[in-house]
Every structure is written in structure tokens, then in C-alpha cells.
Write a protein that holds these residues in place. Sequence first.
Motif, PDB file in Angstrom:
ATOM      1  N   ARG A  12      -1.861   7.679   8.301  1.00  0.00           N
ATOM      2  CA  ARG A  12      -1.275   6.422   7.800  1.00  0.00           C
ATOM      3  C   ARG A  12      -2.373   5.402   7.492  1.00  0.00           C
ATOM      4  O   ARG A  12      -2.316   4.701   6.484  1.00  0.00           O
ATOM      5  N   LEU A  13      -3.353   5.316   8.387  1.00  0.00           N
ATOM      6  CA  LEU A  13      -4.449   4.380   8.119  1.00  0.00           C
ATOM      7  C   LEU A  13      -5.185   4.795   6.848  1.00  0.00           C
ATOM      8  O   LEU A  13      -5.559   3.943   6.027  1.00  0.00           O
ATOM      9  N   ALA A  14      -5.378   6.096   6.657  1.00  0.00           N
ATOM     10  CA  ALA A  14      -6.068   6.562   5.448  1.00  0.00           C
ATOM     11  C   ALA A  14      -5.294   6.124   4.204  1.00  0.00           C
ATOM     12  O   ALA A  14      -5.882   5.618   3.245  1.00  0.00           O
ATOM     13  N   ARG A  15      -3.976   6.284   4.215  1.00  0.00           N
ATOM     14  CA  ARG A  15      -3.183   5.885   3.045  1.00  0.00           C
ATOM     15  C   ARG A  15      -3.228   4.380   2.821  1.00  0.00           C
ATOM     16  O   ARG A  15      -3.287   3.906   1.693  1.00  0.00           O
ATOM     17  N   LYS A  16      -3.187   3.627   3.922  1.00  0.00           N
ATOM     18  CA  LYS A  16      -3.257   2.169   3.776  1.00  0.00           C
ATOM     19  C   LYS A  16      -4.612   1.745   3.222  1.00  0.00           C
ATOM     20  O   LYS A  16      -4.706   0.834   2.399  1.00  0.00           O
ATOM     21  N   LEU A  17      -5.666   2.394   3.705  1.00  0.00           N
ATOM     22  CA  LEU A  17      -7.011   2.053   3.212  1.00  0.00           C
ATOM     23  C   LEU A  17      -7.148   2.463   1.749  1.00  0.00           C
ATOM     24  O   LEU A  17      -7.829   1.790   0.966  1.00  0.00           O
ATOM     25  N   TRP A  18      -6.498   3.548   1.358  1.00  0.00           N
ATOM     26  CA  TRP A  18      -6.523   3.949  -0.055  1.00  0.00           C
ATOM     27  C   TRP A  18      -5.939   2.837  -0.921  1.00  0.00           C
ATOM     28  O   TRP A  18      -6.550   2.402  -1.890  1.00  0.00           O
ATOM     29  N   PHE A  65      -8.287  -0.301  -0.729  1.00  0.00           N
ATOM     30  CA  PHE A  65      -9.634  -0.266  -1.295  1.00  0.00           C
ATOM     31  C   PHE A  65      -9.754   0.526  -2.597  1.00  0.00           C
ATOM     32  O   PHE A  65     -10.613   0.234  -3.416  1.00  0.00           O
ATOM     33  N   VAL A  66      -8.936   1.552  -2.766  1.00  0.00           N
ATOM     34  CA  VAL A  66      -9.217   2.492  -3.853  1.00  0.00           C
ATOM     35  C   VAL A  66      -8.281   2.309  -5.050  1.00  0.00           C
ATOM     36  O   VAL A  66      -8.738   2.023  -6.161  1.00  0.00           O
ATOM     37  N   SER A  67      -6.998   2.486  -4.851  1.00  0.00           N
ATOM     38  CA  SER A  67      -6.106   2.441  -6.011  1.00  0.00           C
ATOM     39  C   SER A  67      -4.666   2.223  -5.591  1.00  0.00           C
ATOM     40  O   SER A  67      -4.207   2.781  -4.592  1.00  0.00           O
ATOM     41  N   GLU A  68      -3.964   1.413  -6.367  1.00  0.00           N
ATOM     42  CA  GLU A  68      -2.521   1.304  -6.223  1.00  0.00           C
ATOM     43  C   GLU A  68      -1.811   1.920  -7.419  1.00  0.00           C
ATOM     44  O   GLU A  68      -0.595   1.883  -7.504  1.00  0.00           O
ATOM     45  N   VAL A  69      -2.584   2.446  -8.323  1.00  0.00           N
ATOM     46  CA  VAL A  69      -1.986   3.016  -9.527  1.00  0.00           C
ATOM     47  C   VAL A  69      -1.627   4.477  -9.312  1.00  0.00           C
ATOM     48  O   VAL A  69      -0.619   4.955  -9.789  1.00  0.00           O
ATOM     49  N   HIS A  70      -2.467   5.182  -8.569  1.00  0.00           N
ATOM     50  CA  HIS A  70      -2.085   6.543  -8.222  1.00  0.00           C
ATOM     51  C   HIS A  70      -2.274   6.777  -6.733  1.00  0.00           C
ATOM     52  O   HIS A  70      -3.124   6.151  -6.087  1.00  0.00           O
ATOM     53  N   ALA A  71      -1.453   7.675  -6.203  1.00  0.00           N
ATOM     54  CA  ALA A  71      -1.490   7.972  -4.772  1.00  0.00           C
ATOM     55  C   ALA A  71      -2.671   8.893  -4.482  1.00  0.00           C
ATOM     56  O   ALA A  71      -3.113   9.639  -5.355  1.00  0.00           O
ATOM     57  N   PRO A  72      -3.178   8.847  -3.270  1.00  0.00           N
ATOM     58  CA  PRO A  72      -4.271   9.760  -2.915  1.00  0.00           C
ATOM     59  C   PRO A  72      -3.740  11.185  -2.817  1.00  0.00           C
ATOM     60  O   PRO A  72      -2.580  11.385  -2.470  1.00  0.00           O
ATOM     61  N   ASP A  73      -4.575  12.165  -3.134  1.00  0.00           N
ATOM     62  CA  ASP A  73      -4.095  13.521  -2.880  1.00  0.00           C
ATOM     63  C   ASP A  73      -4.253  13.819  -1.389  1.00  0.00           C
ATOM     64  O   ASP A  73      -5.001  13.151  -0.669  1.00  0.00           O
ATOM     65  N   GLU A  74      -3.496  14.804  -0.954  1.00  0.00           N
ATOM     66  CA  GLU A  74      -3.433  15.076   0.484  1.00  0.00           C
ATOM     67  C   GLU A  74      -4.795  15.469   1.035  1.00  0.00           C
ATOM     68  O   GLU A  74      -5.115  15.186   2.189  1.00  0.00           O
ATOM     69  N   ASN A  81      -6.422  13.804   4.306  1.00  0.00           N
ATOM     70  CA  ASN A  81      -6.828  14.612   5.458  1.00  0.00           C
ATOM     71  C   ASN A  81      -8.325  14.460   5.754  1.00  0.00           C
ATOM     72  O   ASN A  81      -8.744  14.455   6.905  1.00  0.00           O
ATOM     73  N   ARG A  82      -9.099  14.313   4.687  1.00  0.00           N
ATOM     74  CA  ARG A  82     -10.535  14.143   4.866  1.00  0.00           C
ATOM     75  C   ARG A  82     -10.825  12.843   5.626  1.00  0.00           C
ATOM     76  O   ARG A  82     -11.582  12.813   6.594  1.00  0.00           O
ATOM     77  N   ILE A  83     -10.197  11.765   5.183  1.00  0.00           N
ATOM     78  CA  ILE A  83     -10.427  10.471   5.841  1.00  0.00           C
ATOM     79  C   ILE A  83      -9.861  10.500   7.259  1.00  0.00           C
ATOM     80  O   ILE A  83     -10.479   9.999   8.207  1.00  0.00           O
ATOM     81  N   ALA A  84      -8.685  11.113   7.402  1.00  0.00           N
ATOM     82  CA  ALA A  84      -8.087  11.189   8.743  1.00  0.00           C
ATOM     83  C   ALA A  84      -8.988  11.985   9.688  1.00  0.00           C
ATOM     84  O   ALA A  84      -9.068  11.673  10.880  1.00  0.00           O
ATOM     85  N   SER A  85      -9.678  12.988   9.162  1.00  0.00           N
ATOM     86  CA  SER A  85     -10.540  13.769  10.054  1.00  0.00           C
ATOM     87  C   SER A  85     -11.781  12.973  10.433  1.00  0.00           C
ATOM     88  O   SER A  85     -12.305  13.118  11.544  1.00  0.00           O
ATOM     89  N   ALA A 139     -17.417   5.255   0.086  1.00  0.00           N
ATOM     90  CA  ALA A 139     -18.426   6.173  -0.454  1.00  0.00           C
ATOM     91  C   ALA A 139     -17.788   7.393  -1.120  1.00  0.00           C
ATOM     92  O   ALA A 139     -18.493   8.202  -1.707  1.00  0.00           O
ATOM     93  N   SER A 140     -16.466   7.504  -1.050  1.00  0.00           N
ATOM     94  CA  SER A 140     -15.843   8.712  -1.599  1.00  0.00           C
ATOM     95  C   SER A 140     -15.906   8.680  -3.123  1.00  0.00           C
ATOM     96  O   SER A 140     -15.832   7.615  -3.743  1.00  0.00           O
ATOM     97  N   PRO A 141     -16.054   9.825  -3.752  1.00  0.00           N
ATOM     98  CA  PRO A 141     -16.119   9.867  -5.219  1.00  0.00           C
ATOM     99  C   PRO A 141     -14.869   9.259  -5.852  1.00  0.00           C
ATOM    100  O   PRO A 141     -14.948   8.665  -6.929  1.00  0.00           O
ATOM    101  N   GLU A 142     -13.730   9.370  -5.153  1.00  0.00           N
ATOM    102  CA  GLU A 142     -12.489   8.800  -5.696  1.00  0.00           C
ATOM    103  C   GLU A 142     -12.597   7.285  -5.851  1.00  0.00           C
ATOM    104  O   GLU A 142     -12.012   6.715  -6.765  1.00  0.00           O
TER     105      GLU A 142
END
Lengths: 415, 488
Positions: B284-290, B293-302, B306-310, B328-331
Motif C-alpha cells: 500500500r505504501l508503494a502504491r501511495k508513493l507511486w 511521486f511518479v504518476s497519477e496517469v497510469h497505475a504502477p505495474d505489480e 512488489n519491488r518497492i515493497a521488498s 531512482a526507479s527507471p519508471e
Amino acid sequence: MKFTRREFVRGGVSAFSIGFAAPKFLCDIALAQGAASRNLVVLYLGGGNDSLSMLVPYNDPFYRSRRPTLAVPAGQVLQIGADSAGTELGLHPRLTGLRTIYNEGRLALIQRTGYENSSRSHFEGTDIWSTANPLITQGPGWLGRYLDTIPAPVDPLHAWNTGAEVPHSLLSRLVAVPSISNPAGYAFQSPNGPVDAALEREAAIRMSSHLPMHRPHLAFVNASAQSAFATLDRVATVGAYVPSVTYPANGFGQALRAVAGALATQIGTRIFWVQTGGYDTHASQSGSYANLMTTLNDGLLAFYQDLNQLGLINDTLVLQFSEFGRRISENGSGGTDHGAASVMMAIGGQVRGGIYGTAPSLSPDPANPTLENSANDVRYETDFRSIYARVIDGWLGADSTAILGGDFRSGLAFL
Amino acid sequence: MAADLRVQHLLRRAGFGATRAEAEAFSQRGFAATLDALVDFHRTPDDVDALIGQPGYAVVTPSAGMSEPFSPSKSINDARQRWLFRMVHARRPLQEKMALFWHQHFATAYSKIANAVGGMAATQMMAAKRSEHPAGLWGQIELFRDYALPNFRDLLFEVARDPAMLFWLDGRLNTRARPQENFAREVMELFTIGVGQFVESDVYAGARVFTGWNLQRIGEARDPMGFYQFFYNAAQHDTSEKTVSFPIYPDGSKTIPARAASGGMQDGLDLIAALARHPETGRRLARKLWSFFVSEVHAPDEAWVNRIASVYTLADCHMSPVVRAVLASPEFDAPDAYFARFSWPVEFAARALKEVGYTGFALNRALGPLSNMGQQLFEPPDVAGWERGTAWFTTAAMLARMNFASMVTSQQRNDIAALATGNGATPEALLSFCLDRLSPAPFEQPAYSSLLDYLRGGITWNGSASQLRVKAPGLIHLVVGSSEYQLV
């Protein structure tokens, strides 16, 4: 975070571009559509209304024992008779104006409205009341789906949200509903004098009129700007409305004043959203709930009187709901926790006033059929969607089975 | 020199945008060094408050009147101005940004506390710095600053005993005889694992877990030096065992054992630790941070989630490596992530001031417009925080943004006109100069042409000082009020 709202962006862009037309043209549509139309004001009591304090079964043998500090004394409730099962009921003592409306036969109180497996979450509960589907908490709201049935082009002022955020119920695939809490402040400003101010407005209108299909998020913001420009001038006339009654100075009263102004100036708006919060009374409920009832009563009474004088009460329906009722037994903080079924109200000149449905028995016997959750919460008797269905079919003149995705029509003839 | 587009993107997301000077300085250091400086913000001194009242910055106005001291630990409007000041002038932008993130995550509204204890005490609970508190306690926003990037489990623990939270979600009233469910429900539904991961009986058990996590008043009711502080009231703790539907302990046990009242606080620590390490919390934190910080136009892929959650799991709930991994993620740096986020009102206002100019701008003039845009600091609409993304862009809110742009350009007219001098030989030159400074999402040809048409409108362009005094502010008003500028 609701991803569906972003999906609307994708699904809705083409519709925005088709649905949008020049303001003057829209004004004509509004007038044409307004000729034989009815007005709906949806009133949301935010936080979960403790309807047992609003409509009190004051003679229930367990009412006082389960609510030792919250129970309203029988001598103070505003008695309004008994329901069909013989339970005697009274309005909260602060609801004197609503009793007047009740006595005039224009207030319907619908008891134990809700749904199976009621959500105790504010957010999920609100989403369910919005989508009108307990299984699907995302996607357009029931009023949004109604707006989607109106033939294009739809007047961007067909619906008006008086709150700060567009409520989920009004989320539509095709119509961007404006949020205008203060009509007087709804104007385009400029750092420059009138000549350049006009040029800036003209440029801003043209900039927002372009809806790039490959940039849906940008198109969404542009559609909001378009909608603002298309409504500015008409809303300005509402800001100038001077009512003949005095509305309370609080946000709720001023929102209702804006609604009355929009109706009085005939700008074409038909659906209004009004909300007032503070109903999440986990603690020290006695005093705070009395204040909530005062706010509710004074605002609604002023609105009712205003509309009566304007001759608009027969064309107007107020429909009140909340996301859930509250626990029957009070908690240790002099408040009540999240519960299940609650009371809905309908007010208007064409409402058949009275008490609908039956009150819960407050007996803590786990087998008590009017309660659920080990007799802790009120169990629903009337599916809230049957109320929506009556409003959609009987007031808005649309097809409730299509909009609600099922046949929820019932015999509750409050309208 | 020109500003680096990647660095500007990073500063818009991990901060509140950049002044021209900041954009150039960070561009010179490059993306990686800028990211390091943002995340490792402790290397930068936290001296921004000392700039309040200095010439050359935005201006604060004491709410009690110009003859009174500025009192951000006593007056909520002063606290709002101070936070805006810190956003505009932040030396540690990511710390300020994460404080905003946590303010949204643990959304607590001042008004409910003020109703209970009065405005001054409520402001202290929300916004006082340790140095401003009689007992050195921090206000909630200072807690969020201190725990901006450290351990989420520790943050949860501090939040559970934060006086503002104990008022906001009624934990102060949670007693053995009458457990209070409000905090127990939201700590699961909103702060950690999310709806669908727990059942109703977990809420009841959770309420019992936190019984006795109450408040006490230090000092008499009317003592101005008095305050509320956390108090574990052992006599009010429910000592019986509590069972929930998810594992509490690493061995998979779902039951918190019965404990003596004196050690009963451990119940809450056990539940908090379990919620923090629950796999859904990291996700959930990973999705919120996405979406933050990253995008509200498209959802993160799983896979990304999982990478951020790990990272979160491996770091034992430390947020610093998590946020670094997100940025730092390429996304994050992918072309479709640029301008793919809808700015929050305070982000929009702070960025507009940084890019247009702030000298002498009275921040209290921003508070009303921010409210019209849908965001009043310290007053989220409910415990779920503000509705974000497209929901910010109601018609009235969009109008309020355009009108704020008008207010700032009008106030900055002299500086704007001075800057435009020498850059306004042609309408095209002025437009290009302004777009370079303001960094909006790219304008397409029709909008670009409309801006040029505006510059030419009503006059024959000669680039004179008097023309620039009108046209440059008018142009900046249009750009900052444009839809393109609302995207970050």
C-alpha cells in the motif's frame, strides 16, 4: 485513491469534447430543458448519522438503558405519532422547523434504510451509497449515471455541487459537474485593467478549448476550465440573489441559499448537492448532536420558507441520507460508534409526508430481527436503492432499472 | 546555463519546484547528486525558519495583528503561513514533501481538536516545534518532519501516542469498560493494511489493544503553560488476550497474550509491529508513493509495487531506502511520468511563488485561495485525507488557481517587468523567455498560438517598458493559470 476516476479521464475525454458547446447556446438549452423540470437537492449528512437521536423511539423499553447519557427525555422529544408497527416516535427537540414541515405533510421519514452487510467504513460506506451497489465501490455514481442519460449537449450547470469536492454520487462519465460553494467569488480575475483582462479571458477560453486526445489528463483539466468559463456569467447572477428569508451564516445555510438563488434566477440547474459534516459522533455526542440538529433544522427551514415564497416548493425535492447509522448502545465516551441502517428524509411540496417503515426494537436479544451484529446495530428494512428508484422514476422521469442496474422499485409511496 | 529537464522533474516531485537559481545550481550537480542531496537531507542545515522576517523572501503576517509577534505555535493561521514559507524556501525540500505526505496519510484536522481544547492548545498540538513547547514536546507536523524518512514502524508508534491523534481519533477516551474503535479501525484501514485485509472483529480487538493509551493534562485547565501529553493509563487497559485474523508474531500466532496491566502497552507495540510488517502495508505504501511521486496517469505495474515493497521489507520498514528506490526507479524518469501528476494546491502555490517570484508576497493572502482550491493545511476533510488527482480540479478550484496566478503576477509586476526588459523584443522572444522560467508541461500549437495572440492583442508590439508592464504579467497569469501548469 480511486483509479476509476482516472479511468474516467480516459473514457470521458471524447464526451467532453462532444458535449461542450458555447455558453450562449448552453443557456438556451438550459432554458429549454428548464421549462418542465423538477429540482432535486441531495443532502448528505457526513460521518454517519445517529438517526436514533434524530427520530427517537422514546418509549422503547431499552432506549434509556442502552443510552444512559444520550437518551432524549420523552418530555423533550417533538412527538409526531407512531409508525405502522405502533412505535411512538419523536423528532430531536431542536428540529422544530422540521416538525412544522412534517405537520404540513411535506416531510417523509423513512426508517431503517440501508443494505445487507452494511459497511462500517466511512469511505466504503459512502462509496456504496454513491454507486448504489454494495458490491462495487468504484465507478460513476448513481446521479452521475442519471446525468449520462441526458441527451448531449448537456448544460455544464445541469448539476451543481455546493461543496468543495465533487461527491462520488455525482461522478459522471460524460458531465463535469461544477463545484461552486460561493457564487459571489466565482469570477475570473486579472492582474491588468479591463482591456487586457478581457484579452486574457479570451485567451484562457481558447487555450482550454483544445482537448488533446493523447493527453487525457491535460484534457480533463481543460474540461474543468471550460466548464468554469461556461458557467461564470450565469453563476454571477446567482451571487446577486437576495432572499426574503434569513439563512444561517454557517456553510450549510449558505449552501442552501445558493441553491435557492440558482432556482430563483432560473439558470437551469436541476440537481444540487449539499452536504454538512460532523456526524461522526464517537465522543461527547449529546451537545454536539444538538448543535448538528440546530444547523440542520435552521438551514432547512429557511430553505423551505424561501422556496414556498418563491412558489418553487412543488418543483423541489430534498432527499437526505448518511453513509450509515450508529451503534445502539452508547460507548464510554458519551458517543456512538459506527453502525448500520439509518433514517432517510424527503422534503418537498409533492412529498407525501409521514413515517415510513418501522422503527427497530432496541432489545439486546441477539435473536431480535430488527437488529444485527449481535443486536448491536440497526438492521435495514428498506433497501436504500428502492428510495433512489422512486426518485429516479417518479421525480426525475428516468428509468431506475437502467440507472441502478436492477429492479429496486418498491411500494413505499413517499413521492 | 540551461536547467536540466530531469533535474527540474525531480525537484518538482521531490520538492516544490525550484527558483531559477536553484534549478541552475542543481542542474550543474546533475540528477544523481541532486537525488542524494534530497534524500540525505540531514547534511543540509535546517535553518529555513531563521529566514522568516528577512528581506528578500515571502512575508508572514501575524494573525493577531501587526503589533503582535508571529506565533506559529499558537495561531493556526500563523502555523499555515510558516509551513507555506518552509515549502517555498525549503533547504530540505524532500523532508518538507514527506511531511506533507504523512500529513495526508495520517490526516488529522485541527478544527476537531480546537473544538475540544481551544485554538491555541490545538495549534500547539498540530504545529509547535520542540523549542516552542513548555515541555519540549513536538507538534504533529514536527513529528512528521522528524520521521519523514526514518522507520515507518516507529512513526506509527509515535502517531499512536501523538496527542493530536489521540484527540482526532478519540484514543484519549479508550478505556477498559468502553473500548473506543475509532483509532483501531483507521490504523488498519487507512494507515497500514487497508480495507479487505481485516474483519470487523479485528477492529473490536484492536480497540481493546489500545485501551489505556490516553492523555493527561499537565497544569491547571486555565494555565497557559499547561498542555496535554500521552499517558499510558494501566488501570484502563484491558489485560485479557486479543485475537485478530492476521499474524501478530513471526511464528504466525494471531493472539496477543493476556498481560499484566503494567506491561500492557506491549499489546499495542506488538500490533503496530505486526501491521508495519504485514505484506500489504509495504504494497500500500508503494502504491501511495507511486501516485505521490511518479504518476497519477497510469497505475504502477505489480512488479514495480512488489519491488518497492521488498525494499521496504528488507529495510525493516525504513522509509529512506524506499523513497530513494522510488525516485531512482527507471519508471520515475520515464517520459510518460513527466507532468503525469496533478499538483496539489499547496504544491501549485509554492511552485508558482518559486518560479514567478516571492519577494514581499504576503503568505496569508494565499490561505483563502488555497481553501478555494480545496486544500487548507492542517484541515484535511476527513481521516482519509484530501481526494487527489483529478478530484482537485473542480471548476471552482480551477478558477481559484487561475485567480491565484493573477494575484501573484499582480504583486510581482515590478520584478516581472524588470526581468522581461531585454527579453521582449518580439512576442515570441517574451513567450520563450517566460516558458523557460516557468517549466509548464509542453503547450501544443493551438495553446501556444493563443498565448502569442494575447501578447499581440490590442496593441502594435514594440516591446516598450509600458507594454511589458502589462503584457508580461498578463502572459505569466495565463501560463500559471493554464491547465499545462497544473501538471507536475
